[in-house]
Design an enzyme around this catalytic site. Structure first.
Site, mmCIF file in Angstrom:
data_model
loop_
_atom_site.group_PDB
_atom_site.id
_atom_site.type_symbol
_atom_site.label_atom_id
_atom_site.label_comp_id
_atom_site.label_asym_id
_atom_site.label_seq_id
_atom_site.Cartn_x
_atom_site.Cartn_y
_atom_site.Cartn_z
ATOM 1 N NE ARG A 224 20.280 35.058 20.488
ATOM 2 C CZ ARG A 224 21.513 34.744 20.047
ATOM 3 N NH1 ARG A 224 22.435 34.293 20.877
ATOM 4 N NH2 ARG A 224 21.823 34.903 18.778
ATOM 5 C CG HIS A 272 26.242 37.411 23.850
ATOM 6 N ND1 HIS A 272 24.936 37.709 23.537
ATOM 7 C CD2 HIS A 272 26.621 36.466 22.960
ATOM 8 C CE1 HIS A 272 24.546 36.968 22.501
ATOM 9 N NE2 HIS A 272 25.567 36.210 22.121
HETATM 10 P P1 NDP Z 1 20.741 25.326 14.525
HETATM 11 O O1 NDP Z 1 19.553 25.914 13.855
HETATM 12 O O2 NDP Z 1 21.771 24.634 13.686
HETATM 13 O O3 NDP Z 1 20.260 24.271 15.643
HETATM 14 C C1 NDP Z 1 19.160 24.480 16.443
HETATM 15 C C2 NDP Z 1 18.869 23.208 17.244
HETATM 16 O O4 NDP Z 1 17.836 23.481 18.187
HETATM 17 C C3 NDP Z 1 18.409 22.041 16.373
HETATM 18 O O5 NDP Z 1 18.947 20.830 16.830
HETATM 19 C C4 NDP Z 1 16.902 22.050 16.590
HETATM 20 O O6 NDP Z 1 16.271 20.786 16.454
HETATM 21 C C5 NDP Z 1 16.814 22.501 18.034
HETATM 22 N N1 NDP Z 1 15.495 23.093 18.298
HETATM 23 C C6 NDP Z 1 14.950 24.216 17.772
HETATM 24 N N2 NDP Z 1 13.706 24.400 18.248
HETATM 25 C C7 NDP Z 1 13.450 23.370 19.077
HETATM 26 C C8 NDP Z 1 12.337 22.998 19.860
HETATM 27 N N3 NDP Z 1 11.201 23.719 19.880
HETATM 28 N N4 NDP Z 1 12.433 21.873 20.604
HETATM 29 C C9 NDP Z 1 13.563 21.110 20.594
HETATM 30 N N5 NDP Z 1 14.650 21.413 19.857
HETATM 31 C C10 NDP Z 1 14.597 22.532 19.118
HETATM 32 O O7 NDP Z 1 21.420 26.501 15.362
HETATM 33 P P2 NDP Z 1 22.952 26.667 15.836
HETATM 34 O O8 NDP Z 1 23.362 25.383 16.446
HETATM 35 O O9 NDP Z 1 23.794 27.226 14.757
HETATM 36 O O10 NDP Z 1 22.794 27.815 16.952
HETATM 37 C C11 NDP Z 1 22.034 27.585 18.123
HETATM 38 C C12 NDP Z 1 21.875 28.851 18.932
HETATM 39 O O11 NDP Z 1 23.069 29.148 19.652
HETATM 40 C C13 NDP Z 1 21.619 30.131 18.152
HETATM 41 O O12 NDP Z 1 20.282 30.227 17.705
HETATM 42 C C14 NDP Z 1 21.933 31.191 19.195
HETATM 43 O O13 NDP Z 1 20.793 31.445 19.981
HETATM 44 C C15 NDP Z 1 22.994 30.516 20.070
HETATM 45 N N6 NDP Z 1 24.319 31.153 19.914
HETATM 46 C C16 NDP Z 1 24.896 31.784 20.999
HETATM 47 C C17 NDP Z 1 26.156 32.340 20.913
HETATM 48 C C18 NDP Z 1 26.842 32.925 22.101
HETATM 49 O O14 NDP Z 1 27.908 33.565 21.954
HETATM 50 N N7 NDP Z 1 26.353 32.746 23.310
HETATM 51 C C19 NDP Z 1 26.907 32.330 19.624
HETATM 52 C C20 NDP Z 1 26.243 31.613 18.567
HETATM 53 C C21 NDP Z 1 24.976 31.062 18.706
HETATM 54 P P3 NDP Z 1 16.265 19.987 15.045
HETATM 55 O O15 NDP Z 1 17.726 19.580 14.836
HETATM 56 O O16 NDP Z 1 15.391 18.841 15.275
HETATM 57 O O17 NDP Z 1 15.808 20.972 14.012
#
Ligand code: NDP
Length: 309
Positions: A224, A272
């Site tokens: 993001r 995006h």
């Molecule tokens: P998930 O919820 O499956 O994964 C999120 C990951 O981020 C997890 O591994 C989590 O850790 C980690 N995480 C979250 N908070 C923290 C933190 N404070 N410190 C360290 N690690 C953290 O989400 P998705 O993989 O499905 O999606 C990820 C993001 O991709 C979306 O939220 C969105 O912002 C972005 N996105 C962008 C798109 C684009 O077109 N550019 C399209 C789709 C998504 P843990 O595994 O330990 O919980």
């Protein structure tokens, strides 16, 4: 019973057709033509304005039109106890991996510099950078980040990932928790951000992060826009600490035409499109989730309100 649609980025028409076909007993309305607000049971939304969801007194679930749900969890008016669902998988991981592989290859094989040389009709056989000198770090190892990391590893890069909790992913060195962030950044020539936006991850790509990366590093942001401090990125590129960036997401979208990112010689901007929400690809999950909720079964993609993702 009504499902209310709100999105500035998606067309409502394919959704109107899908609901008429699959769930004809639910009225489909598009904000602001919501009809009686007390009839709304489901909100299907992307980036809703603050306060909108609080106006729906009988809301049974909020369904986000993306994998990321920000800014919904940080809306102080958000009705408590209403399940928030995000899109899970639906083709996003593969598309995000394609984008990341393209970006890393572009930097490693110096394709941006070669494009410039072609425009000047200059034959200059730039020395390649070797893949072995390009350790890649993926921030976020969730549904998307895990596939991004695995596919980059399959291309031949030494890949590490950073997440909140510990995990094991074949061929990927995992750094977990905030305490390991510095070590993770210090070993990553390219950082690919696939984190969700939460208060803990906002501004995480800042001057301190760039200074920790090896000199001549690269940043790929597909998470993001608010993960990245815009001014700090420009300063790091201008000082030579970073050598390039490829950005798909921005604090303000569409990116204003006056924003310096558009014209910076070391930045590639895409609008995006890393993994767009294509209605025909994601409708089955949304409709299935509504059927599950109607039957009282657990839905897919439930967001944990305490974590915000
Ligand atoms: P998930 O919820 O499956 O994964 C999120 C990951 O981020 C997890 O591994 C989590 O850790 C980690 N995480 C979250 N908070 C923290 C933190 N404070 N410190 C360290 N690690 C953290 O989400 P998705 O993989 O499905 O999606 C990820 C993001 O991709 C979306 O939220 C969105 O912002 C972005 N996105 C962008 C798109 C684009 O077109 N550019 C399209 C789709 C998504 P843990 O595994 O330990 O919980």
């Amino acid at each position: 019973m009504t499902i209310l649609f709100y999105s500035e980025a998606d067309s409502a028409e394919p959704w109107r057709e899908a609901f008429a076909r699959e769930l004809p007993h639910i009225a489909f309305r598009v904000w602001p033509d919501a009809g009686p607000l007390e009839s709304v049971r489901y909100a299907l939304v992307w980036n809703p304005p603050r306060g909108l969801l609080a106006r729906l007194p009988n809301l049974k679930a909020i369904l986000a039109l993306g994998a990321g749900v920000d800014p919904i969890p940080t809306d102080p008016t958000l009705p408590k106890g209403v399940p928030l669902l995000r899109l899970v998988d639906v083709g996003f991981p593969a598309q995000m991996a394609e984008y990341a592989i393209y970006a890393v290859l572009k930097f490693q094989r110096r394709m941006g510099e070669l494009d410039d040389l072609q425009r000047r009709a200059q034959w200059n056989q730039l020395d390649p950078f070797f893949a072995r000198d390009f350790p890649v770090g993926v921030m976020g190892l969730g549904v998307i980040g895990k596939v991004v990391a695995q596919r980059l590893s399959a291309v031949g890069y030494a890949v590490a990932g950073w997440a909140r909790g510990p995990k094991t992913i074949e061929n990927v060195e995992v750094y977990s928790a905030r305490g390991r962030l510095k070590d993770f950044l210090a070993r990553s020539r390219v950082v690919v951000n696939a984190l969700p936006l939460t208060p803990q991850t906002e501004n995480i790509l800042d001057a301190a992060a760039f200074a920790t990366m090896p000199r001549g590093g690269y940043v790929v942001n597909i998470g993001r826009g608010a993960h990245l401090v815009d001014r700090d990125l420009i300063d790091a590129l201008d000082s030579g600490q970073l050598a390039g960036a490829m950005l798909d997401v921005f604090r303000e979208e569409p990116l204003p035409s006056t924003h310096p990112f558009w014209r910076h010689p070391k930045i590639v901007v895409t609008p995006h499109i890393a993994a767009p929400t294509i209605a025909s690809e994601v409708q089955a999950q949304v409709i299935d989730n509504i059927r599950r909720l109607e039957r009282g079964e657990p839905p897919v993609g439930l967001v944990d309100p305490s974590r915000g993702y």
